[in-house]
Design an enzyme around this catalytic site. Sequence first.
Site, PDB file in Angstrom:
ATOM      1  N   LYS A   1     -13.962   0.519  -3.912  1.00 47.61           N
ATOM      2  CA  LYS A   1     -15.036   0.931  -2.992  1.00 47.61           C
ATOM      3  C   LYS A   1     -16.135   1.661  -3.759  1.00 47.61           C
ATOM      4  CE  LYS A   1     -12.071   1.780   1.020  1.00 47.61           C
ATOM      5  NZ  LYS A   1     -11.540   2.819   1.883  1.00 47.61           N
TER       6      LYS A   1
ATOM      7  N   HIS B   1       7.735 -26.712  -1.170  1.00 45.49           N
ATOM      8  CA  HIS B   1       7.082 -27.817  -1.877  1.00 45.49           C
ATOM      9  C   HIS B   1       5.838 -27.331  -2.615  1.00 45.49           C
ATOM     10  CE1 HIS B   1       9.659 -30.877   0.059  1.00 45.49           C
ATOM     11  NE2 HIS B   1       9.771 -29.910   0.954  1.00 45.49           N
TER      12      HIS B   1
ATOM     13  N   GLU C   1       0.825  -1.217   0.000  1.00 45.49           N
ATOM     14  CA  GLU C   1       0.000   0.000   0.000  1.00 45.49           C
ATOM     15  C   GLU C   1       0.854   1.259   0.000  1.00 45.49           C
ATOM     16  OE1 GLU C   1      -3.088   0.394   3.024  1.00 45.49           O
ATOM     17  OE2 GLU C   1      -4.504  -0.606   1.722  1.00 45.49           O
TER      18      GLU C   1
HETATM   19  O1  PA5 Z   1      -2.919   1.097   6.085  1.00 45.13           O
HETATM   20  C1  PA5 Z   1      -3.960   1.704   5.908  1.00 45.13           C
HETATM   21  O2  PA5 Z   1      -4.056   2.921   6.078  1.00 45.13           O
HETATM   22  C2  PA5 Z   1      -5.213   0.965   5.503  1.00 45.13           C
HETATM   23  O3  PA5 Z   1      -4.926  -0.378   5.250  1.00 45.13           O
HETATM   24  C3  PA5 Z   1      -6.254   1.051   6.580  1.00 45.13           C
HETATM   25  O4  PA5 Z   1      -5.731   0.551   7.784  1.00 45.13           O
HETATM   26  C4  PA5 Z   1      -7.490   0.260   6.215  1.00 45.13           C
HETATM   27  O5  PA5 Z   1      -7.998   0.717   5.001  1.00 45.13           O
HETATM   28  C5  PA5 Z   1      -8.562   0.398   7.295  1.00 45.13           C
HETATM   29  O6  PA5 Z   1      -8.876   1.748   7.485  1.00 45.13           O
HETATM   30  P1  PA5 Z   1      -9.611   2.242   8.771  1.00 45.13           P
HETATM   31  O7  PA5 Z   1      -8.723   1.996   9.934  1.00 45.13           O
HETATM   32  O8  PA5 Z   1      -9.863   3.682   8.541  1.00 45.13           O
HETATM   33  O9  PA5 Z   1     -10.887   1.445   8.894  1.00 45.13           O
END
Ligand code: PA5
Length: 405
Positions: free
Chosen positions: A389, A275, A254
């Site tokens: 989303k 494996h 990310e």
């Molecule tokens: O690393 C990040 O910022 C994301 O993976 C969030 O943790 C994830 O989208 C969840 O978001 P939130 O904590 O706002 O529900």
Amino acid sequence: MLNFDYPKRIQQSHILDIPKLEHLIECSSEQLLEIEHVAEEIQASADVLLVIGVGGSFLGARAVIDACTPYFNTNNVEVLYAGNNMSGAYLTQLLTYLESKEVYVNVVSKSGSTMEPALAFRIVKKYMEERYGDRSKQRIIITTDGNTGLLKEMAAREGYRQFVIPTEVGGRYSVFTSAGLLPIAVAGIDIHSFLCGARQAETDFAVDELNNLAYQYAFTRFELYKEGFVMELLASFEPRLNKLHEWWKQLFGESEGKEHKGLYPSTVNYSTDLHAIGQFIQEGSRIMFETLIHFEEVEADVEIPFTLDDRDGLNYLAGRSMNAINATSKDGVALAHEEGGVPVIKIVLPKLDAYHVGYLMYFFMKACVISATLLGVNPFDQPGVEAYKKKMVKLLKGDFVQVNK
Ligand code: PA5
């Protein structure tokens, strides 16, 4: 502390303007006391802590809990998870499982409005209210942004206890805040030791670039990437680290994968994957390098017994420990993969415990921020996550023609 061996490609040092990570380990002693106090209450009153969250809001806690608790642990509160999938079967069966357990719930969502945890919480909230009535308020704990969000408003309205994720800290960097620390403490792990390791890493990796292993790791991956090794495989030989792999994958994926750039972070668990995907690693497309994590000391070990008949032909290993054989297998794998054209980075830590896991997680966060800076992308946002989303919500609201009807 952290021993680092890597393919020697780096000739130059880059002077980089790295974003500061000053809020990562922001937990005052009052907050820590409060976390421990609530954790003790949960340990005394619950069989299960259900952590509802997705992405960075639960992967860090799960990584540490798995890495630092025994494989077959019947003594501590069981930490379970929801809100990271939208399986009706999972939630139904989870609620059935909870019937015979005493339950606390910790909803962790920085924004307070992510669909997956929000839906799971709606269902679990109803379950808790039907089961515990007014006492459910004591058993539901919210961890969210200190300043804004629907969850924060709901917590105030319902009278739930609240822990804060600092506004400056994004989900995948939040394991050292209450988002990670409360579930970790409930699992019986020493959060002081965990934070101590992270603070030591913060000091060690604040030094200049040439002597800094976080920089060397980031530079090495960047150089390999430029050579066409576009995939990094994180590998280890201890099954307890599987969830740490998942956390790492999300951290780098990310943070780096944007603007059509970035290394694809993938993970393998050995021996299982030797494996399964081992054939591809050894002889398939030459697109990957491998980063091996190894902890020199792992709690509990067993010796290979001697047998008189030696029918399985393994007496040459009799008297050796399983962990020692595992460590040798790591060296054999590194040699074979290097020979097969897969560059190998080795990260070795002295002991698999809370302190060193905290140290390693901070190391990865720092390296990730450097790495994203080298690529020229923002390590802290995730604009691409919005695309699915939007499509999903549009479909759910019925704005699209249902093509497969
Ligand atoms: O690393 C990040 O910022 C994301 O993976 C969030 O943790 C994830 O989208 C969840 O978001 P939130 O904590 O706002 O529900």
